[in-house]
Design a protein around this motif. Structure first.
Motif, PDB file in Angstrom:
ATOM      1  N   HIS A 211       0.810  -1.226   0.000  1.00 39.55           N
ATOM      2  CA  HIS A 211       0.000   0.000   0.000  1.00 39.55           C
ATOM      3  C   HIS A 211       0.839   1.269   0.000  1.00 39.55           C
ATOM      4  O   HIS A 211       0.340   2.350  -0.296  1.00 39.55           O
ATOM      5  CB  HIS A 211      -0.951   0.007   1.201  1.00 39.55           C
TER       6      HIS A 211
ATOM      7  N   TRP B 109      -8.725   5.199  -1.671  1.00 43.43           N
ATOM      8  CA  TRP B 109      -9.254   3.930  -2.201  1.00 43.43           C
ATOM      9  C   TRP B 109      -9.778   4.121  -3.633  1.00 43.43           C
ATOM     10  O   TRP B 109      -9.611   3.249  -4.485  1.00 43.43           O
ATOM     11  CB  TRP B 109     -10.355   3.393  -1.294  1.00 43.43           C
TER      12      TRP B 109
ATOM     13  N   MET C 103      -3.456  -3.906   2.101  1.00 45.13           N
ATOM     14  CA  MET C 103      -4.571  -3.298   2.825  1.00 45.13           C
ATOM     15  C   MET C 103      -5.863  -4.088   2.651  1.00 45.13           C
ATOM     16  O   MET C 103      -6.928  -3.626   3.072  1.00 45.13           O
ATOM     17  CB  MET C 103      -4.771  -1.849   2.360  1.00 45.13           C
TER      18      MET C 103
ATOM     19  N   SER D  83      -5.085  -6.982   6.537  1.00 45.71           N
ATOM     20  CA  SER D  83      -5.193  -6.017   7.630  1.00 45.71           C
ATOM     21  C   SER D  83      -5.446  -6.722   8.956  1.00 45.71           C
ATOM     22  O   SER D  83      -4.897  -6.339   9.995  1.00 45.71           O
ATOM     23  CB  SER D  83      -6.324  -5.014   7.341  1.00 45.71           C
TER      24      SER D  83
ATOM     25  N   TRP E 264      -2.996   7.073   5.745  1.00 43.99           N
ATOM     26  CA  TRP E 264      -3.118   5.906   4.874  1.00 43.99           C
ATOM     27  C   TRP E 264      -2.195   4.806   5.401  1.00 43.99           C
ATOM     28  O   TRP E 264      -0.986   4.978   5.491  1.00 43.99           O
ATOM     29  CB  TRP E 264      -2.759   6.276   3.451  1.00 43.99           C
TER      30      TRP E 264
ATOM     31  N   HIS F 158      -2.175   0.878   7.950  1.00 43.97           N
ATOM     32  CA  HIS F 158      -2.852   0.109   8.990  1.00 43.97           C
ATOM     33  C   HIS F 158      -2.840   0.918  10.290  1.00 43.97           C
ATOM     34  O   HIS F 158      -1.781   1.102  10.896  1.00 43.97           O
ATOM     35  CB  HIS F 158      -2.149  -1.229   9.209  1.00 43.97           C
TER      36      HIS F 158
ATOM     37  N   THR G 220       5.107   0.710   6.915  1.00 48.79           N
ATOM     38  CA  THR G 220       4.809  -0.225   5.822  1.00 48.79           C
ATOM     39  C   THR G 220       5.638  -1.497   5.941  1.00 48.79           C
ATOM     40  O   THR G 220       5.177  -2.584   5.580  1.00 48.79           O
ATOM     41  CB  THR G 220       5.078   0.456   4.461  1.00 48.79           C
TER      42      THR G 220
ATOM     43  N   SER H  28       3.916  -4.433   7.931  1.00 51.58           N
ATOM     44  CA  SER H  28       2.989  -5.306   7.208  1.00 51.58           C
ATOM     45  C   SER H  28       3.727  -6.145   6.170  1.00 51.58           C
ATOM     46  O   SER H  28       3.408  -7.321   5.955  1.00 51.58           O
ATOM     47  CB  SER H  28       1.872  -4.492   6.551  1.00 51.58           C
TER      48      SER H  28
END
Length: 1005
Positions: A189, A223, A253, A258, A531, A533, A591, A594
């Motif tokens: 993402h 989105w 995402m 998530s 933007w 998690h 980032t 994740s």
């Protein structure tokens, strides 16, 4: 008067003509011409006569041609087919019955194959469940790999290209070896990058900031952008021929991903491996967020440098060391300190000297007075100070420098923040409060000079940290953040490599792995973005409990939902839920957090899914060595902690691609090359148009523009996907960075053309599925006993090539594979064997049995040669393989080359004959010597020579045994072996070459 006949080499008629002309000249009104002028006129006249004769002959030939064509059907002009135009629907198999172009065209070859491969399910692991391969082991092996997820904002560059090429090559090879293969594609993402792009879009189109919209509406906008633009990178990955299972693609995402991120955070937080703390972070004042080390460009400055900084009209000076004095309290003495960041003096809380420095011992325990603030700074000692550097005294700003932070902790100094998150000076800065930090830098210099405290300025080499996203200068700021305690996880990761449970290839990176993990710091995982998690942790407050501190872990509850957090908080504090207030942390996770879960979250973890049970742990992680620590190490640490398993058993680190001049490819340098431009070709004008949109500094733009003109004066030619992939594999030496000359890739396009011509030649000899008399190959190749030495030689070379490919792929030695394939096709098959068999295939009195044997051997070489090539060059190999005949007319044969068994060394080991190979090497050396002599002496190609050989006893028989090879390849009519050196009557011989083993002669003419 002299006549021209006496000094002009013409025939009698010419003389007569000259006489007539001379007479005409005399009879005219002008003065008579000289003999020299008359001779010149005669030459002109002769030339005109010949020209007129040629014109008459040409006219007569045209008349004859017209007469002969009357009533004959009109011939269509030959055309070069470059694109596939047959009416084949997307996903349907290419029409193999249409004409094959005369020369290789990347566009023609690539058309339709990928969509057919994908529709047929060849890239899915379930394909072999339904269509078990004939070469599978028992139980069937599996090969699983996940793609290093590129940023959703990204565009393909050559770094992606080498990654996709190597991973796809390995996936295709394992698939052809009969293994169940799963290559999982995905996309990251890209928290900062995506937020920046959408913020700029909003401002450009609607004149709105994200704060104007609010968090929820802003996320809706992201989105929307992702759904419109976010799959672009997938299409580019497909363009490279990547055989991913697209039904399993994941986005970091996605709902399931998530949930996995939240679960990982909750588990680590509850184990106290994630905690809250206030520490120095890399802060971007433009983004108003902490950023990771990999998002910091460390720019080396040689000295004074002016740099444009976002938010400032004028460039800012860096690379200068400013010396100034702090007056010692109640004394006429002063201590001189130096800094490259003058604005940070407003956050100074001490002066430190080395305890053994005699110059300052009398000042220990005293104070200096800050010149602009009502602040006294103690003079203290610490061994961190180098007495030989500068004045030997150091100003300490604990809240804005990592070394000072550590020193401040040791000496229990106050931590004063003088720069806030917006890049403005804080209220601690007196008259400078609220001003931009670099404006204050200039003002302080003026004010120090006015107060007589300025001492000197010196140029200073330094490394300047710049935010790669915003181009702002990074400020180390104290911020409350979330951290991962990495110590125990790092120890397990070190042991995994030491025990060889995890292999890192090339092994030269192992010491760096140990060094980094042994010195690892705790990992800051929070980012001040919207933007990403959102951190699943809630701060608890209630009138029934004492007020908590933001960094007190007791007051933070981690949970998937606020309802779950409420239940946990009620249990922890033993109070009713209705008396509890929860505030979820506004920040999002780094980032890389994740991405660190990707090898198992992509299979459904923490749920016990079928995919997780079947495909995790994966086999291999292939990526660039530049993210060994940022990503690879974190995947290993998190996987060991959360699953108690390694995420993969091997790590292969490919080299970093640089340009032909050795510079790292960077958007900031303007030397990034889009692989699509290499595949499809691009003009210099288009390259320079792309450069204009790159937001380069004017000087860098001009440098990049001139660089493009020098490197690509005619643009980049169309090379095709296969040539690009082959080049990247050929360049992929372990442990080295790659200086990639894009124009060299064109050489591999010419290699494609050589393959094309070899197959077309074979097709013209009945090895063509569209030929009514198509050769029917047997199900299994066997020697007939009628093979010549050269037939056995090409089979031995095929055996060797298969062996080299097998060991190359097994050990990730990609250049070994490409070298073996290239040499076999170009030098062994095309240059030698095909030329060798032409005399038999074009014989005036053909030997049918011999021709059938040649076709069998040729088919065996072409069939296996294309299979060897398929993992690297999937398009051209599929196109040409499909045109060749198959045993039993293709019944029970795999539909596609990509699921056809890869040649195994065990199948062809029996044909390896090193003695024959050595013999042919010797003979071919003599052929090259003959060719060199003929070329040097300009002997026309159609003219044949007799060859006379005087050779030592071991070599002499070879010239007889391989006469049928020497004759066609060296244009030799007859070979005679001499029993002695030519002397006396043998003076008729000319020596054309001599080695220690033989001498070669032609007849003297």
């Amino acid at each position: 008067m002299a006549t021209s006949g006496s000094n002009h080499p013409n025939d009698e008629n010419s003389k007569s003509d000259d006489g007539e002309k001379q007479q005409q000249v005399v009879e005219g009104d002008g003065p008579p011409k000289t003999a020299k002028q008359l001779a010149k006129d005669a030459v002109k006249a002769e030339k005109m006569r010949k020209f007129e004769e040629k014109q008459r002959a040409k006219a007569e030939a045209e008349e004859k041609k017209k007469a002969s064509s009357v009533g004959a059907p009109k011939k269509e002009p030959a055309r070069d087919i470059t694109e596939y135009t047959a009416p084949t629907a997307e996903g349907e198999k290419k029409d193999l019955h249409c004409e094959l172009p005369k020369s290789y065209s990347p566009k023609y070859v690539k058309a339709r194959w990928y969509t057919w491969w994908e529709k047929e399910g060849f890239f899915r692991p379930e394909y072999y469940d339904e269509n078990p391969p004939s070469n599978a082991s028992t139980p069937r092996k599996s090969f699983t790999i996940v793609i290093p997820p590129p940023n959703v904002t990204g565009y393909l560059h050559l770094g992606h290209a080498i990654m996709c090429t190597l991973e796809d090559t390995l996936a295709r090879w394992h698939r052809m070896c009969g293994e169940t293969v799963l290559w999982v594609p995905g996309c990251d993402h890209a928290g900062i990058a995506t937020q920046v792009i959408v913020e700029k879009k909003l401002m450009r189109e609607q004149k709105l900031s994200r704060h104007d919209l609010g968090r929820e509406k802003f996320l809706d906008e992201i989105w929307k952008w992702k759904n419109e633009k976010g799959d672009h990178i997938y299409e580019q990955i497909k363009a490279l021929g990547s055989s991913c299972d697209w039904s399993r693609k994941v986005f970091t995402m996605d709902k399931g991903m998530s949930y996995a991120v939240e679960e990982a955070f909750i588990r680590l937080h509850e184990k106290k491996l994630i905690y809250r703390s206030t520490r120095l972070v890399n802060w971007s004042c433009t983004l108003k967020s902490a950023i990771s080390d990999i998002e910091v460009d460390k720019t080396e400055l040689k000295g004074r440098t002016l740099i444009s900084v976002p938010g400032y009209d004028q460039p800012v000076e860096f690379g200068v060391l400013i010396y100034f004095a702090y007056p010692v309290e109640n004394s006429k003495e002063e201590i001189i300190v130096a800094t490259t960041r003058l604005e940070t003096m407003l956050g100074d809380t001490a002066i430190v000297v080395h305890p053994d420095d005699e110059r300052y011992k009398h000042l220990y325990g005293k104070f200096v007075q800050h010149p602009f603030l009502p602040r006294r700074l103690p003079i203290l000692t610490d061994t961190m100070v180098d007495p030989a550097f500068g004045s030997g005294a150091v100003k300490i700003t604990p809240a804005h420098d990592q070394n000072d932070f550590d020193c401040g902790r040791r000496l229990s100094l106050p931590f004063i923040t003088c720069i806030n998150g917006d890049g403005l000076m804080t209220s601690e800065c007196g008259p400078y409060a609220g001003k931009p930090r670099f404006q204050v830098r200039r003002e302080l210099l003026v004010d120090l000079k006015e107060r007589g405290l300025y001492r000197d300025s010196k140029e200073n080499e330094m490394v300047l940290p710049i935010c790669s996203r915003s181009k702002d200068i990074i400020e180390p700021l104290l911020k409350p953040q979330w951290y991962v305690n990495c110590k125990t996880m790092a120890e397990r990761s070190i042991e995994a490599v030491r025990s060889k449970e995890l292999k890192i290839l090339p092994t030269i990176f192992e010491p760096a792995w140990y060094r980094w993990l042994e010195d690892i710091r705790d990992w800051c995982i929070s980012r001040q973005l919207w933007w990403g998690h959102r951190i699943p942790s809630y701060f608890v407050s209630s009138d029934d409990i004492p007020v908590g501190n933001d960094t007190d872990d007791k007051y933070w509850i981690s949970a998937h939902t606020s309802e779950e957090a409420l239940d946990k908080a009620a249990e922890r504090f033993n109070i009713p839920k209705e008396k509890i207030q929860l505030r979820q942390d506004e920040d999002v996770l780094d980032t890389w957090f994740s991405s660190g879960l990707f090898p198992f979250s992509s299979f459904g973890w923490p749920l016990e899914t079928d995919d997780l049970k079947r495909f995790f742990p994966t086999k291999l992680l292939e990526t660039g060595h530049d993210i060994l620590f940022f990503w690879v190490a974190r995947m290993v640490m998190l996987s060991l902690e959360l699953t108690d398993q390694l995420p993969f058993t091997e790590v292969y680190l490919h080299a970093i691609i640089r340009d032909a001049h050795g510079r790292k490819m960077s958007k900031m340098l303007g030397n990034v090359i889009d692989p699509l431009d290499v595949m499809h070709g691009v003009s210099l004008e288009s390259l320079q148009a792309q450069l204009k949109t790159s937001n380069l500094d004017p000087k860098e733009y001009e440098r990049a523009r001139l660089g493009q003109q020098n490197d690509y004066p005619n643009g980049i030619p169309e090379c095709g996907t296969d040539a690009l992939r082959f080049a990247l594999c050929a360049y992929a030496n372990q442990g080295r960075d790659i200086n990639l000359d894009v124009l060299r890739i064109e050489g591999y396009r010419r290699f494609c053309n050589k393959l094309w011509n070899a197959i077309r030649f074979a097709m013209s000899k009945n090895l063509d599925i569209n030929d009514p008399n198509c050769f029917q190959p047997p199900a299994e190749f066997k020697l007939t006993g009628a093979e010549t030495a050269c037939d056995l030689w090409i089979l031995s070379r095929l055996s060797y090539t298969i062996e080299q490919c097998e060991t190359g792929f097994t050990n990730y030695l990609f250049p070994q594979v490409t070298t073996a394939i290239y040499s076999f096709w170009l030098y062994d098959l095309c240059d030698v064997y095909i030329e060798y068999v032409k005399k038999d295939l074009y014989a005036k009195e053909p030997d049918a049995k011999r021709q059938e044997l040649i076709k069998l051997i040729l088919y065996t070489c072409l069939n296996n040669g294309l299979r060897l090539l398929a993992p690297i060059m999937p398009y051209i190999s599929e196109e040409l393989y499909q045109r060749l005949p198959k045993p039993n007319n293709g019944q029970n044969s795999p539909q596609s080359l990509c699921v056809t068994p890869y040649p195994q060394s065990s199948q062809f080991q029996q044909y390896r004959n090193e003695k024959i190979e050595a013999n042919v090497t010797n003979i071919y050396e003599s052929i090259n010597k003959i060719r060199s002599y003929r070329a040097a002496n300009k002997i026309v190609s159609k003219e044949k020579n007799n060859l006379y050989v005087r050779a030592s006893s071991p070599i002499s028989p070879l010239f007889t045994l391989y006469a049928d090879l020497i004759q066609p390849l060296a244009n030799i009519d007859r070979i005679e072996i001499l029993t002695s050196e030519p002397t006396g009557d043998h003076n008729a011989y000319i020596n054309i070459a001599t080695t220690t083993d033989y001498s070669l002669y032609f007849e003297s003419k």
